[in-house]
Scaffold this motif. Sequence first.
Motif, PDB file in Angstrom:
ATOM      1  N   SER A 158       0.648  -1.173   0.078  1.00 10.91           N
ATOM      2  CA  SER A 158       0.049  -0.080   0.129  1.00 10.91           C
ATOM      3  C   SER A 158       0.688   1.122  -0.006  1.00 10.91           C
ATOM      4  O   SER A 158       2.048   1.186   0.468  1.00 10.91           O
ATOM      5  N   ARG A 159      -0.041   2.501  -0.331  1.00  8.86           N
ATOM      6  CA  ARG A 159       0.921   3.429  -0.397  1.00  8.86           C
ATOM      7  C   ARG A 159       1.637   3.934   1.138  1.00  8.86           C
ATOM      8  O   ARG A 159       2.916   4.502   1.019  1.00  8.86           O
ATOM      9  N   SER A 160       1.068   3.730   2.252  1.00  6.36           N
ATOM     10  CA  SER A 160       1.521   3.821   3.540  1.00  6.36           C
ATOM     11  C   SER A 160       2.670   3.066   3.765  1.00  6.36           C
ATOM     12  O   SER A 160       3.625   3.684   4.461  1.00  6.36           O
ATOM     13  N   ASP A 161       2.778   1.979   3.063  1.00 11.43           N
ATOM     14  CA  ASP A 161       3.990   0.928   3.399  1.00 11.43           C
ATOM     15  C   ASP A 161       5.053   1.358   2.361  1.00 11.43           C
ATOM     16  O   ASP A 161       6.126   0.855   2.714  1.00 11.43           O
ATOM     17  N   LEU A 162       4.834   2.111   1.405  1.00  8.77           N
ATOM     18  CA  LEU A 162       6.079   2.710   0.390  1.00  8.77           C
ATOM     19  C   LEU A 162       6.403   4.277   0.712  1.00  8.77           C
ATOM     20  O   LEU A 162       7.052   4.572  -0.107  1.00  8.77           O
ATOM     21  N   LEU A 163       5.932   4.728   1.786  1.00  6.44           N
ATOM     22  CA  LEU A 163       6.367   6.124   1.972  1.00  6.44           C
ATOM     23  C   LEU A 163       7.701   6.476   1.900  1.00  6.44           C
ATOM     24  O   LEU A 163       8.174   7.559   1.658  1.00  6.44           O
ATOM     25  N   GLY A 164       8.471   5.521   2.714  1.00  4.57           N
ATOM     26  CA  GLY A 164      10.019   5.824   2.799  1.00  4.57           C
ATOM     27  C   GLY A 164      10.610   5.607   1.484  1.00  4.57           C
ATOM     28  O   GLY A 164      11.924   6.269   1.258  1.00  4.57           O
ATOM     29  N   LEU A 165      10.272   5.229   0.471  1.00  6.02           N
ATOM     30  CA  LEU A 165      10.547   5.178  -1.029  1.00  6.02           C
ATOM     31  C   LEU A 165      10.945   6.515  -1.526  1.00  6.02           C
ATOM     32  O   LEU A 165      11.923   6.687  -2.258  1.00  6.02           O
ATOM     33  N   ARG A 166      10.094   7.466  -1.429  1.00  7.81           N
ATOM     34  CA  ARG A 166       9.897   8.614  -1.981  1.00  7.81           C
ATOM     35  C   ARG A 166      11.379   9.389  -1.768  1.00  7.81           C
ATOM     36  O   ARG A 166      11.905  10.372  -2.485  1.00  7.81           O
ATOM     37  N   TRP A 167      11.912   9.242  -0.574  1.00  7.30           N
ATOM     38  CA  TRP A 167      12.959  10.148  -0.047  1.00  7.30           C
ATOM     39  C   TRP A 167      14.451   9.709  -0.802  1.00  7.30           C
ATOM     40  O   TRP A 167      15.250  10.386  -0.843  1.00  7.30           O
ATOM     41  N   LEU A 168      14.363   8.570  -1.448  1.00 11.78           N
ATOM     42  CA  LEU A 168      15.495   8.230  -2.336  1.00 11.78           C
ATOM     43  C   LEU A 168      15.254   8.169  -3.814  1.00 11.78           C
ATOM     44  O   LEU A 168      15.821   7.797  -4.688  1.00 11.78           O
ATOM     45  N   ALA A 169      14.064   8.532  -4.255  1.00  7.05           N
ATOM     46  CA  ALA A 169      13.667   8.346  -5.693  1.00  7.05           C
ATOM     47  C   ALA A 169      14.166   9.845  -6.419  1.00  7.05           C
ATOM     48  O   ALA A 169      14.938   9.353  -7.419  1.00  7.05           O
ATOM     49  N   THR A 170      13.986  11.017  -5.887  1.00  7.70           N
ATOM     50  CA  THR A 170      14.459  12.165  -6.736  1.00  7.70           C
ATOM     51  C   THR A 170      14.742  13.040  -5.793  1.00  7.70           C
ATOM     52  O   THR A 170      14.089  13.356  -4.893  1.00  7.70           O
ATOM     53  N   GLN A 171      15.682  14.038  -6.322  1.00 16.11           N
ATOM     54  CA  GLN A 171      15.534  15.407  -5.542  1.00 16.11           C
ATOM     55  C   GLN A 171      14.445  16.347  -5.654  1.00 16.11           C
ATOM     56  O   GLN A 171      14.170  17.228  -4.959  1.00 16.11           O
ATOM     57  N   ALA A 172      13.618  15.855  -6.305  1.00 16.93           N
ATOM     58  CA  ALA A 172      12.478  16.670  -6.945  1.00 16.93           C
ATOM     59  C   ALA A 172      11.277  16.461  -5.776  1.00 16.93           C
ATOM     60  O   ALA A 172      10.202  16.939  -5.553  1.00 16.93           O
ATOM     61  N   THR A 173      11.512  15.324  -4.960  1.00 19.70           N
ATOM     62  CA  THR A 173      10.749  14.977  -3.965  1.00 19.70           C
ATOM     63  C   THR A 173      10.246  16.123  -2.893  1.00 19.70           C
ATOM     64  O   THR A 173      11.237  17.004  -2.432  1.00 19.70           O
ATOM     65  N   SER A 174       8.849  16.261  -2.689  1.00 16.86           N
ATOM     66  CA  SER A 174       8.322  17.257  -1.867  1.00 16.86           C
ATOM     67  C   SER A 174       7.062  16.887  -1.083  1.00 16.86           C
ATOM     68  O   SER A 174       6.236  16.335  -1.692  1.00 16.86           O
ATOM     69  N   ALA A 175       7.344  16.675   0.244  1.00 17.80           N
ATOM     70  CA  ALA A 175       6.212  16.286   0.942  1.00 17.80           C
ATOM     71  C   ALA A 175       6.202  16.729   2.435  1.00 17.80           C
ATOM     72  O   ALA A 175       7.368  17.092   2.911  1.00 17.80           O
ATOM     73  N   SER A 176       5.032  16.469   3.212  1.00 16.41           N
ATOM     74  CA  SER A 176       4.898  16.894   4.677  1.00 16.41           C
ATOM     75  C   SER A 176       4.745  15.698   5.611  1.00 16.41           C
ATOM     76  O   SER A 176       4.356  14.473   5.050  1.00 16.41           O
TER      77      SER A 176
END
Length: 379
Positions: free
Chosen positions: A230-248
């Motif tokens: 699920s999306r909640s289980d994959l939240l940590g992935l976004r911080w290694l995806a790209t420098q364009a990542t932006s989230a709260s």
Amino acid sequence: MKRTLVMLCFISLLLTGCWDNKEVQDINYITALGVDYKDGQYIVYVQMLDFATAAKQQDSKQTDQAPIWVGRGKGSTLAGALIDLYTTNQQRMSWGHVTALVLSEAVLDPERLSQVFDLTNRSQEIRYTKWIYGTKDNMEDLFSVSPFFQLSPLHSLLHEPKESYAQFSFIRPIQFVNFIRQYREKAATVVLPSLHITNQNWSENLKQHPILEVNGGFLIKHKKLMGWLSRSDLLGLRWLATQATSASIVVQSDEGVAGSIRLGDPQSSIDVIHKGEEVSYQIHLKATGTVQTMYSQVSIQEMKRLTEKALQKEMFNTFLKAASLNADPYGLSLQLYRTHPNLWRNLAEQKEEINDETPLKLNIDVNLRYWGQRKNLNR
């Protein structure tokens, strides 16, 4: 004079013209392609839009919903399903505007997926840059969902996922060319975003309006589907995806919620540490944070510590959830393969590349910039 006229008439016959040109309204434009597999049959879905209506929407506000046509073909092979679709086509179909490819979970089998690749790669019209998704939902319903304000479906998450990801990052959208590259890589795990229809968040004139969302991802490791998270289980992935990542993220203290921090510009690297056949990994992550809200009185250093703790929890959760499926969305084993291929090969033969007992250390540093003036703040 007569000779001149004769020559002009003769030359005019040799000039090329636009006699075989087709008007926009005379062509059926396919904008999305979907593939499903049930009971030994391939089912092809296509989304078709009226480009003449879409062009009008650029000039004036539309009061009517842009029409969406969904076609369906069925056959024992993918080519047979397309032939079935063509039998009821009323005009020439153009595949040059396909911007999305959606696959059901049943199609993610390597043998079936190879047919999809063969079909799309051999086509002279379908581009490699289309977005690719998986789904567990009904494909016909998925292609019929419309965006806000009677806009063209081309402005939906299906066709334009980058804008939504740039504002608030969850699971990174992926283009077909990058999916193929990671799908065929021996040590890589590719995360295929899964589309879902939800009617829980938006309403139009007090009526629930279905809208598209990315609710998770299929994890595929060297052509094999490892599972879905699920999306909640994959939240940590976004911080290694790209420098364009932006989230709260919401920051918790011992007393409860301390505040929310908006993080961006993540920069990461992976270290492989090995002693003989024993391998461990260390991820270094730096990010810039901005305090959005505060619910308790804490110092800057304490807020920084709590933010780093929240990030660490999020990333460890994703790692453990994926490792339980023997999947590696962080690309740890890929880094091992690139730096120590022989060691990776030995671990792969023993099926011990990545599991929930793989040692992982996180080194996280958050720079809380643009703090601003806050009352009752311990400095």
